[in-house]
Scaffold this active site. Structure first.
Site, PDB file in Angstrom:
ATOM      1  N   LYS A   1       0.862  -1.183   0.000  1.00  0.00           N
ATOM      2  CA  LYS A   1       0.000   0.000   0.000  1.00  0.00           C
ATOM      3  C   LYS A   1       0.899   1.234   0.000  1.00  0.00           C
ATOM      4  O   LYS A   1       1.922   1.252   0.700  1.00  0.00           O
ATOM      5  CB  LYS A   1      -0.895  -0.038   1.251  1.00  0.00           C
ATOM      6  CG  LYS A   1      -1.927   1.074   1.335  1.00  0.00           C
ATOM      7  CD  LYS A   1      -2.807   0.918   2.577  1.00  0.00           C
ATOM      8  CE  LYS A   1      -3.868   2.016   2.654  1.00  0.00           C
ATOM      9  NZ  LYS A   1      -4.742   1.855   3.846  1.00  0.00           N
TER      10      LYS A   1
ATOM     11  N   SER B   1     -10.077  -0.276   7.204  1.00  0.00           N
ATOM     12  CA  SER B   1      -9.460  -0.076   5.891  1.00  0.00           C
ATOM     13  C   SER B   1      -8.799  -1.309   5.277  1.00  0.00           C
ATOM     14  O   SER B   1      -8.426  -1.292   4.107  1.00  0.00           O
ATOM     15  CB  SER B   1      -8.435   1.055   5.953  1.00  0.00           C
ATOM     16  OG  SER B   1      -9.088   2.292   5.895  1.00  0.00           O
TER      17      SER B   1
ATOM     18  N   SER C   1      -9.755   2.066   3.034  1.00  0.00           N
ATOM     19  CA  SER C   1      -8.834   2.826   2.201  1.00  0.00           C
ATOM     20  C   SER C   1      -7.838   1.952   1.452  1.00  0.00           C
ATOM     21  O   SER C   1      -7.233   2.417   0.495  1.00  0.00           O
ATOM     22  CB  SER C   1      -8.071   3.825   3.060  1.00  0.00           C
ATOM     23  OG  SER C   1      -7.190   3.143   3.943  1.00  0.00           O
TER      24      SER C   1
END
Lengths: 480, 485
Positions: free
Chosen positions: B77, B176, B152
């Site tokens: 990420k 997330s 997210s």
């Protein structure tokens, strides 16, 4: 109508750790800009603070030394505000729960009276960087070397009633943090600086007056001047019908005045909250016990000991314990000379202090070591030299002659005291024979002339004759 | 190769069925071919990947792999700092930021011999539940490109779901990892707070942020977790514990497992079709010998308001460092200091980030702090107590991850409150700091639905065991969207 002055001080002592409070970067002063700022100090994304345990130990030391409570659990909080030299947009400090609270410091005033000043709290925090406005046309430079340097902010109660008391408190603190070896005390480099909260009230008033905070005072002289200026300003203001407003003021040393920086209304809302990157600071009882065991003898205890152990006056003991290094020097002189402490004290506080002062040197920088001074004092005590000749020997030692060795200097310069009675008697006879007029006058009742004869004998002996013997012999011969 | 499990890939590499370079090239090719549709990567690090693969091959050939995962690619990420490689956090603010260090998770991956394919797309500064707040454009759900992938960690979830990467790191502040895992039909785990170091993981809300694995199955997630967990002295909230093998309990029997189901998780707002999928999954557990009982989490309804005070409060402070002074976006020709601050931040941050900074700043302001922040912290303690109480009665809590399957792109962007409310089942877990997982449990309208498993502190191995046992009995986790097969 008379006025009472009320002063509280916030002193920032830079802790003498090798690395910063939340990063591994060095804290040494004077490096090229931004060479001592690591990613944590720069506030780069993703980096995290890790508390320097040494800073905690130093804060605990301070707490114990002022008889304060060292909190078993204290909390780091973020103080949020924007400034270019504050890399993260917040300063990590302690807010509601400081590591040290409720201590006291005993100060001594010039007239010898003592007063206890309350220390409300002392908390750990990080310093900000520096903004450099001078060197860049139209720009401001940022140096983050200082960012993250550990500070102990020591907040007093509003217990001081004059600039003199404030100075006495600040000096006492300054001496204490150096005793504890937690701060180098270097005020020029900003290692020890203070903000002063000043207000005035009518004598007998129950409430404090509105206070002004004077920022960033980095010398004892400035603190005194700034407070005195501010006190006068406030009194004049009130007496002319005005009102003191709560505000932050800056002291301008060049103009010797304080001027408004920002009022209470303009003050930042710092939005303090506990820093989620740091766990609460837990000080275990064992750790505290260990710190306590490592505490050096504190200034007040040392002074008391100097009075009882060495029979020194309170004044002498105070002067000699003003710094740990001076006290250590003095004790080394006493111990290695094995002479009377008062004689040693006189030399350390007298000739040595004068020359150090004149040359702007610290005791640790003295060209005359304690061992060398001790040796010289021993020569006074054993009558090898007189106190007067000793001054010449000392100057030669200071200049480094014979590697500072008193015996070498005495030998080489032939300064050894003449104690042979026959030799001295001969000189006395010469002087009496050479000054018949004065002898007659003396014998006729002019007692004051005795000093003249002593001086003459010493002169012809080039100062080396033992003064006591000279006195004795002269008296015997003249009065005969 | 892209449908193999991590265990199969590991064996394949050791048996020389394929090399790490071949495997890596295969995934790089898939990214090239498919990511135009998904936008799941912000940066593809082809050169780094091939160099790391080559190094891994050498280790494998020497019979000296550094871990069972040596030579297997992963995606990070873009919230994890990578030395020398852009780390944007999904924001214009950091579009030009190249970190001079690796996050702990990244260096641990390297030490394990993992190969980095690139950096995945995400909601800006991890603030969002749909991956639509990214400066680099929305990510599409591989199961339906009209749908959001969740957020997210939407880029990581989409990349794993489309098998553009066998695994990807995620972070979970309020759901997330779990919510995008659920919406994309993959397995994601948010570990106990403090298990995975936050060093180099760009902070959103420090007391809630936690990194974790996103992969196809529980077994893969367990292997990956082994390569992520570990004490890190650079993170003061990192926990010092004895190393644990998270695969060790995978095959344990779940006979007699006590499952708690909070009725609060099945109330108003939950799509009945999602409820049906979740209930069916729980039935599957009963069939495997588990028992189900009611548990109460009496303060769960307070979790969304408490979270939306605490997280913005921390974020308002954490994001203060993006001021245009030292790094990141700086506005053009600032007039003065205030102008530099105002415009750099106004232009560098997107609207969701700004909204949360403002909410957080307000919540921390003098005169409001006690009513908001302190109150929220009190609620947080109550929520932790609720979980402690529940775990004195049951081994695991099960329920939905998200009240609905993936919604359409653009559907909720104008309504932040509805978006926030979709976090209702995931947020309390972060507030308490306990671990939780999302595993694929079925579909509604061809969009995946996740089952959430919540465990007591440090029960990751147990949670992975419970998830693995379900995956032994079902094949939801093995399904790959047809367009990316």
């Amino acid at each position: 109508m008379s006025w009472e002055v009320v002063i509280g001080l916030e002193v920032h002592a830079q802790l003498a750790t090798r690395s910063k409070i939340f990063s591994g970067a060095a804290t040494a002063y004077g490096a090229a800009p931004n060479t001592q700022a690591c990613s944590v100090d720069l506030g780069l994304p993703g980096v995290l603070p890790v508390l320097n345990q040494e800073a905690v130990r130093m804060a605990a030391k301070f707490g114990l030394a002022i008889g304060a409570s060292v909190s078993p659990r204290s909390v780091f909080a973020r103080k949020n505000y924007f400034y270019p030299d504050l890399p993260k947009g917040y300063q990590i400090s302690q807010y509601e729960l400081p590591v040290v609270s409720e201590g006291t410091l005993l100060i001594e005033l010039e007239d010898g009276t003592e007063k206890v000043i309350g220390v409300t709290r002392a908390h750990l925090e990080e310093d900000a960087g520096k903004s450099l406005h001078e060197d860049f046309q139209g720009y401001t430079g940022i140096d983050l070397n200082r960012a993250g340097t550990p500070l102990l902010e020591i907040v007093s109660e509003p217990d001081m009633r004059s600039a003199k008391e404030a100075i006495a408190y600040m000096k006492k603190l300054h001496s204490l943090v150096q005793y504890l070896e937690i701060c180098d005390g270097n005020m020029q480099e900003g290692s020890f600086r203070c903000d002063a909260n000043v207000s005035v009230r009518r004598v007998g008033a129950a409430e404090y007056g509105t206070r002004a905070e004077i920022k960033n005072l980095n010398s004892f002289r400035f603190v005194e001047r700034a407070i005195n200026f501010e006190v006068e300003r406030q009194i004049e203001l009130i007496e002319s019908g005005g009102k003191v407003v709560q505000e932050t003021r800056l002291y301008d040393a060049e103009k010797n005045e304080t001027r408004s920086m920002r009022t209470k209304e303009e003050a930042n809302d710092y939005r303090y909250f506990p820093d989620p990157d740091l766990l609460p600071l837990v000080v275990e009882a064992d750790f505290l016990q260990q710190v306590k065991a490592e505490l050096p003898e504190l200034p007040d205890d040392k002074r008391q000991r100097f009075m009882t152990q060495y029979g020194l006056s309170k004044y002498d003991a105070s002067v000699l314990t003003a710094s740990r290094e001076l006290a250590d020097y003095f004790e080394e002189v006493v111990q290695s000379s094995e002479c009377e402490a008062k004689l040693c004290a006189n030399w350390v506080m007298g000739d040595l202090a004068a020359l150090l002062n004149k040359n702007d040197l610290e005791i640790t920088e003295s060209p005359v070591t304690a061992a060398h001074l001790a040796k010289m004092i021993r020569r006074i005590a054993d009558n090898t030299i007189s106190g007067k000749i000793a001054k010449d020997v000392f100057e030669a030692m200071w200049a480094g002659e014979h590697d500072g060795d008193a015996d070498g200097i005495i030998e080489a310069k032939g300064l050894k005291q003449v104690t042979d009675t026959g030799a001295i008697e001969k000189l006395v006879d010469e002087v009496i024979a050479a000054n018949p007029g004065q002898v007659e006058a003396y014998r006729g009742g002019k007692d004051k002339l005795f000093g003249f004869f002593v001086g003459q004998v010493m002169k012809v002996s080039k100062g080396k004759a033992n003064p006591a013997q000279v006195n004795d012999l002269l008296k015997k011969k003249l009065d005969a | 190769m892209h449908t193999k499990s991590l265990t199969e890939l590991s064996q394949g590499l050791r048996n020389r069925e394929f090399s790490s370079v071949e495997l890596t090239q295969h995934f790089l090719d898939r990214i090239k071919r498919y990511d135009g549709q998904l936008n799941s990567f912000i940066t593809v690090t082809e050169e780094v990947a091939l160099a790391q693969a080559k190094a891994a091959d050498e280790l494998l050939q020497a019979g000296n792999p550094s871990s069972p995962l040596t030579g297997i690619p992963l995606a990070h990420k873009d919230i994890f700092c990578t030395n020398g490689i852009k780390t944007s956090c999904g924001s214009k603010m950091l579009d030009n930021f190249v970190a001079p260090y690796d996050a702990h998770v990244v260096s641990k991956g390297q030490a394990a011999g993992l190969v980095m394919l690139g950096k995945t797309n995400m909601d800006e500064f991890a603030m969002g539940s749909s991956n639509e707040t990214s400066y680099f454009g929305a990510v599409k759900n591989p199961w339906d490109v009209q749908a959001v992938p969740g957020g997210s960690s939407g880029g990581s979830a989409a990349a794993v779901a489309a098998r553009l990467a066998p695994m990807a790191t995620g972070t979970d502040t309020g759901g997330s990892i779990r919510q995008p895992a659920a919406l994309c039909g993959i397995t994601g785990l948010k570990p106990t707070y403090g298990l995975v170091s936050r060093f180099g993981m760009i902070a959103f809300a420090s007391s809630l942020d936690q990194g974790g694995p996103m992969a196809a199955s529980a077994e893969d997630a367990a292997l990956m977790l082994n390569a992520m967990v570990g004490f890190d002295p650079r993170d003061s909230t990192s926990l010092e514990r004895e190393a644990e093998d998270y695969t060790a309990q995978l095959n344990n029997s779940i006979e007699g497992l006590k499952i708690g189901v909070p009725s609060a998780f099945f109330s108003e707002g939950l799509d009945p079709r999602v409820a049906a999928v979740v209930e069916a999954a729980i039935k599957e557990y009963e069939a495997a010998g588990a028992t189900v009982q009611d548990v109460t989490l009496p303060n769960n309804h307070l979790s969304v308001p408490a979270y939306y005070i605490i997280a913005p409060a921390e974020c308002s402070s954490n994001l203060a460092r993006y001021d245009g002074v030292r790094f990141g976006y700086r506005c053009d020709k600032p007039k003065d200091l205030i102008d530099l601050y105002k415009r750099s931040r106004a232009e560098g941050f997107g609207s969701e980030v700004k909204r949360r900074i403002m909410v957080g700043t307000y919540a921390l302001s003098a005169g409001y702090y006690d009513a908001y922040y302190l109150k929220a912290q009190q609620i947080r303690r109550l929520i932790s107590e609720d979980f402690k109480q529940a775990f004195s009665e049951v081994d695991v809590i099960m329920g939905p991850v998200s009240p609905t399957p993936a919604f359409n792109l653009g559907e909720k962007t104008d309504d932040p409150v509805t978006m926030y409310l979709s976090d209702i089942y995931t947020i309390s877990i972060n507030l308490a700091g306990v671990p939780a997982m999302s595993i694929p449990a079925g579909f509604v309208d061809n969009r995946p639905v996740g089952l959430q498993l919540i465990g007591n502190y440090f029960s990751e191995a147990k949670l992975l065991n419970i998830a693995h046992q379900y995956q032994q009995r079902t094949d939801w986790h093995a399904k790959v969207p047809a367009a990316f097969a």
